[in-house]
Design a protein around this motif. Structure first.
Motif, PDB file in Angstrom:
ATOM      1  N   VAL A  58      39.420  10.482  31.541  1.00 16.25           N
ATOM      2  CA  VAL A  58      39.455  10.187  33.240  1.00 16.25           C
ATOM      3  C   VAL A  58      40.388   9.236  33.770  1.00 16.25           C
ATOM      4  N   SER A  60      40.923   6.930  37.310  1.00 16.74           N
ATOM      5  CA  SER A  60      40.344   6.961  38.450  1.00 16.74           C
ATOM      6  C   SER A  60      41.140   6.401  39.642  1.00 16.74           C
ATOM      7  N   ALA A  70      33.365   8.147  39.014  1.00 17.89           N
ATOM      8  CA  ALA A  70      33.549   7.723  37.318  1.00 17.89           C
ATOM      9  C   ALA A  70      33.145   7.752  35.880  1.00 17.89           C
ATOM     10  N   THR A  71      32.403   6.533  37.020  1.00 12.47           N
ATOM     11  CA  THR A  71      31.686   5.736  35.745  1.00 12.47           C
ATOM     12  C   THR A  71      30.398   7.042  35.165  1.00 12.47           C
ATOM     13  N   VAL A  74      32.090   9.291  32.719  1.00 12.18           N
ATOM     14  CA  VAL A  74      32.514   8.515  31.330  1.00 12.18           C
ATOM     15  C   VAL A  74      31.347   8.288  30.688  1.00 12.18           C
ATOM     16  N   LEU A  81      37.988   5.601  30.696  1.00 12.75           N
ATOM     17  CA  LEU A  81      38.122   5.565  31.494  1.00 12.75           C
ATOM     18  C   LEU A  81      39.037   4.442  32.000  1.00 12.75           C
TER      19      LEU A  81
END
Length: 177
Positions: A58, A60, A70-71, A74, A81
């Protein structure tokens, strides 16, 4: 490369608007805003989308609303990340003048009226569609060794690769680049 674009979730600008000096948070300062409660729920739901299971990593945007979105991904998908500062939002202010909200709105209106181009007589200098696309593709080069990535970023950037006028918060869009 297969990309699963994820538009960031709903931001909450209220803290910035209520700051002692809200003008201090004009321009890029607005990018410090976290997600709303609804935005966190949307991000949690999007994180469970089966299309994200296939990605290797991922990536971001470094802007808070994208990073916070995004957190959730992931954490739920157990993915690495990476943060890419050049996957940031469209720049309505290339001169660094921290335009007012009205000026930013004017830049946005001109962007669409001129199909992403910047007329020579424009009262504001904004990033063109071609510049957004070029910035993204140049930054993407360092991730070419991946076959499939999720990129959490911004609607204006996603629109350069997917022809859709409105992209919802946390909407996932798959493209080949």
């Amino acid at each position: 490369m297969k990309i699963v674009f994820v538009r960031h979730s709903e931001p909450d600008y209220s803290m910035l608007d209520q700051a002692v000096n809200p003008d201090a948070y004009a321009g890029f300062g607005r990018d410090l805003a976290p997600l709303t409660e609804n935005g966190r729920m949307l991000a949690e739901k999007a994180a469970q989308d089966a299309r994200l299971a296939q990605v290797q990593v991922v990536i971001s945007s470094s802007i808070t609303r994208a990073l916070e979105t995004a957190t959730y991904i992931v954490r739920h998908q157990d993915k690495l990340l990476l943060v890419e500062p050049f996957f940031h939002e469209w720049r309505p202010d290339l001169d660094g003048l921290n335009y007012t909200a009205a000026t930013v709105e004017k830049a946005y209106q001109l962007f669409w009226e001129n199909k992403g181009q910047l007329p020579a007589d424009s009262p504001v200098r904004y990033e063109t569609a071609a510049q957004v696309r070029e910035r993204f593709l140049k930054a993407l080069e360092k991730y070419r060794h991946y076959d499939s990535v999720a990129i959490v970023c911004h609607g204006m950037l996603i629109r350069q690769f997917f022809d859709q006028e409105k992209i919802q918060y946390c909407e996932l869009i798959e493209v080949e680049v």
